[in-house]
Design a protein around this motif. Sequence first.
Motif, short mmCIF file in Angstrom:
data_model
loop_
_atom_site.label_atom_id
_atom_site.label_comp_id
_atom_site.label_asym_id
_atom_site.label_seq_id
_atom_site.Cartn_x
_atom_site.Cartn_y
_atom_site.Cartn_z
N LEU A 1 0.02 -5.41 -10.02
CA LEU A 1 -1.11 -4.63 -9.34
C LEU A 1 -0.51 -2.98 -9.36
O LEU A 1 -1.48 -2.11 -9.07
CB LEU A 1 -1.24 -5.03 -7.89
CG LEU A 1 -2.02 -6.26 -7.71
CD1 LEU A 1 -2.00 -6.70 -6.02
CD2 LEU A 1 -3.54 -6.21 -8.20
N ALA A 2 0.75 -2.86 -9.75
CA ALA A 2 0.93 -1.30 -9.75
C ALA A 2 0.55 -0.65 -10.74
O ALA A 2 -0.19 -0.95 -11.97
CB ALA A 2 2.52 -1.30 -10.09
N PRO A 3 0.09 0.71 -10.51
CA PRO A 3 -0.39 1.83 -11.68
C PRO A 3 0.45 1.48 -13.08
O PRO A 3 1.54 1.45 -12.90
CB PRO A 3 -0.28 2.99 -11.00
CG PRO A 3 -0.27 2.96 -9.50
CD PRO A 3 0.71 1.50 -9.36
N VAL B 1 -8.91 -5.76 7.08
CA VAL B 1 -7.88 -5.27 6.25
C VAL B 1 -8.69 -4.25 5.34
O VAL B 1 -9.89 -4.26 5.36
CB VAL B 1 -7.09 -6.37 5.39
CG1 VAL B 1 -6.39 -7.06 6.30
CG2 VAL B 1 -8.16 -7.02 4.67
N GLY B 2 -7.81 -3.43 4.33
CA GLY B 2 -8.20 -2.81 3.62
C GLY B 2 -7.37 -1.43 3.45
O GLY B 2 -6.48 -1.00 4.17
N ARG C 1 7.61 -2.21 -6.48
CA ARG C 1 8.05 -3.28 -7.30
C ARG C 1 7.46 -4.49 -6.75
O ARG C 1 7.22 -5.71 -7.29
CB ARG C 1 9.58 -3.28 -7.23
CG ARG C 1 10.04 -2.42 -7.92
CD ARG C 1 11.77 -2.54 -8.25
NE ARG C 1 12.48 -3.01 -6.86
CZ ARG C 1 13.03 -1.86 -6.14
NH1 ARG C 1 12.73 -0.61 -6.67
NH2 ARG C 1 13.55 -2.26 -4.98
N ARG C 2 7.06 -4.52 -5.31
CA ARG C 2 6.60 -5.62 -4.75
C ARG C 2 5.29 -6.17 -4.92
O ARG C 2 5.04 -7.34 -4.89
CB ARG C 2 6.63 -5.39 -2.89
CG ARG C 2 7.89 -5.11 -2.48
CD ARG C 2 8.76 -6.22 -2.44
NE ARG C 2 10.18 -6.17 -1.75
CZ ARG C 2 10.82 -7.16 -1.53
NH1 ARG C 2 10.70 -8.23 -1.99
NH2 ARG C 2 11.90 -6.83 -0.93
N ILE C 3 4.54 -5.17 -5.54
CA ILE C 3 2.97 -5.52 -5.90
C ILE C 3 2.91 -5.79 -7.32
O ILE C 3 1.92 -5.94 -7.65
CB ILE C 3 2.05 -4.19 -5.57
CG1 ILE C 3 2.38 -3.06 -6.17
CG2 ILE C 3 2.26 -3.88 -3.96
CD1 ILE C 3 1.19 -2.04 -6.14
N ASP D 1 -7.00 -4.27 -3.36
CA ASP D 1 -6.92 -2.93 -2.69
C ASP D 1 -6.07 -2.55 -1.78
O ASP D 1 -5.57 -1.53 -1.68
CB ASP D 1 -8.52 -2.70 -2.49
CG ASP D 1 -9.56 -2.76 -3.47
OD1 ASP D 1 -9.01 -2.68 -4.85
OD2 ASP D 1 -10.66 -2.86 -3.15
N THR D 2 -5.90 -3.59 -1.08
CA THR D 2 -5.08 -3.46 0.40
C THR D 2 -3.48 -3.23 -0.03
O THR D 2 -2.92 -2.14 0.25
CB THR D 2 -5.11 -4.62 1.25
OG1 THR D 2 -6.29 -4.66 1.72
CG2 THR D 2 -4.24 -4.42 2.34
N LEU D 3 -3.12 -4.10 -1.04
CA LEU D 3 -1.76 -3.81 -1.54
C LEU D 3 -1.60 -2.59 -2.20
O LEU D 3 -0.49 -2.20 -2.15
CB LEU D 3 -1.39 -5.29 -2.20
CG LEU D 3 -1.32 -6.30 -1.63
CD1 LEU D 3 -1.09 -7.69 -2.64
CD2 LEU D 3 -0.32 -6.53 -0.47
N ARG D 4 -2.57 -2.47 -2.98
CA ARG D 4 -2.22 -1.09 -3.96
C ARG D 4 -2.16 0.26 -2.99
O ARG D 4 -1.38 1.08 -3.24
CB ARG D 4 -3.49 -0.85 -4.85
CG ARG D 4 -3.44 -1.86 -6.12
CD ARG D 4 -4.54 -1.29 -6.99
NE ARG D 4 -4.65 -2.14 -8.10
CZ ARG D 4 -5.57 -3.35 -8.24
NH1 ARG D 4 -6.66 -3.36 -7.37
NH2 ARG D 4 -5.87 -3.99 -9.51
N TRP D 5 -3.04 0.12 -1.89
CA TRP D 5 -2.92 1.28 -0.98
C TRP D 5 -1.84 1.36 -0.21
O TRP D 5 -1.03 2.31 0.09
CB TRP D 5 -4.32 1.19 -0.09
CG TRP D 5 -4.00 2.26 1.03
CD1 TRP D 5 -4.47 3.54 0.82
CD2 TRP D 5 -3.60 1.97 2.38
NE1 TRP D 5 -4.22 4.25 1.95
CE2 TRP D 5 -3.77 3.28 2.96
CE3 TRP D 5 -3.14 1.10 3.18
CZ2 TRP D 5 -3.32 3.49 4.38
CZ3 TRP D 5 -2.96 1.23 4.56
CH2 TRP D 5 -2.87 2.40 5.03
N LEU D 6 -1.29 0.12 0.30
CA LEU D 6 -0.16 0.10 1.06
C LEU D 6 1.18 0.74 0.04
O LEU D 6 1.90 1.16 0.59
CB LEU D 6 0.35 -1.45 1.52
CG LEU D 6 -0.43 -2.05 2.60
CD1 LEU D 6 -0.23 -3.51 2.77
CD2 LEU D 6 -0.15 -1.16 3.86
N SER D 7 1.14 0.34 -1.23
CA SER D 7 2.07 0.66 -1.99
C SER D 7 2.08 2.26 -2.24
O SER D 7 2.96 3.15 -2.10
CB SER D 7 2.16 0.14 -3.44
OG SER D 7 3.21 0.82 -4.24
#
Length: 333
Positions: free
Chosen positions: A331-333, A168-169, A326-328, A312-318
């Motif tokens: 972790l959102a900016p 992942v990443g 909203r799902r993260i 890092d993975t969730l931030r990039w997916l978003s």
Amino acid sequence: MRVLVTGASGFVGSYAVAALVNEGHEPHIFVRNPEKAARVLHRLNVTPGLPVHVGDIRDAGAVRAALSACEAVLHAAADMGVTGHAADLEGANVIGLKNVLGQAVELGLDPVVHVSTVAVFVPPAGPVITADTPLAGPRNGYGRSKVTGELYARGLDGVTIVYPGGVVGPHQPTVDALNEGFRAGVAMGWPMVPGGVSVLDVRDLALVLARCITPGQGPRRYMIGGNFRTWRQLADLCEQLTGRRARRLPIPAALLRSFGSALDVVKRVKHISYPLTRDAADFMLTLVPTDDRTTLKELGVTLRPVEDTVSDTLRWLSAEGHLNVRRIGRLAP
């Protein structure tokens, strides 16, 4: 060293190119689409100008010409077929593998490094998977193709084989496998079933692969599954990182397999983004932890915390639009 990297426009291959540059090597990239490779490598801050060999690993002549220009090879090209449809498992994972590894050994390249998978040990024979665990007899096409390639690689003289877990990443060229699983888990819910998954940061795997590029070491086998988490622990981790409640879906193992089989049929005629298949269900239910200690010690690598990898993975997916911001949560900016 001049190192030919197959699959250099893919997830693992592109990160391996970046790691090889950082380790002082000269990667030569073997790809079908140079423009795609340039875009993918640009995202990883790999400067243009690397030697490019255009071809398909199924083409023995093109492979041989590229190998002849190099001193070592890192074979990272493969077809996946666990969470979706794979076009040509036999062509990529068996014929292509033989073209690369067999000819590399014949030409005297050293080292010859092959990126395998923990899937060759699944279903596992014991509670922990090591590089010496007996090979499995998987029912799924992906697993069978990888075991066939594995047996060929082990029969060659001097091949180094690396067994990664769920990679992942950020910056995956096409979202699939465990990255796709994270997207579905956070957006729709996590199945509460036996088993779990080994979470391996693509950047850690890339460093392991780059550290394998040392001549004169002979045949080696390195297990690098990553940080094992049960599905409940993974849901708990995402909940902790995002601050949002993770939906948990209690599902009997038999029902998960049946649901995966049903989705296999539906996906033949209709696109469904949920990454469950019968093959994926088998992995989810039977995977156990891996013992990576020898690999990490010999190659001088430390796995980054799983919290950093998942964040890092969730931030990039978003950021890429694969996951609603909203799902993260936090972790959102």
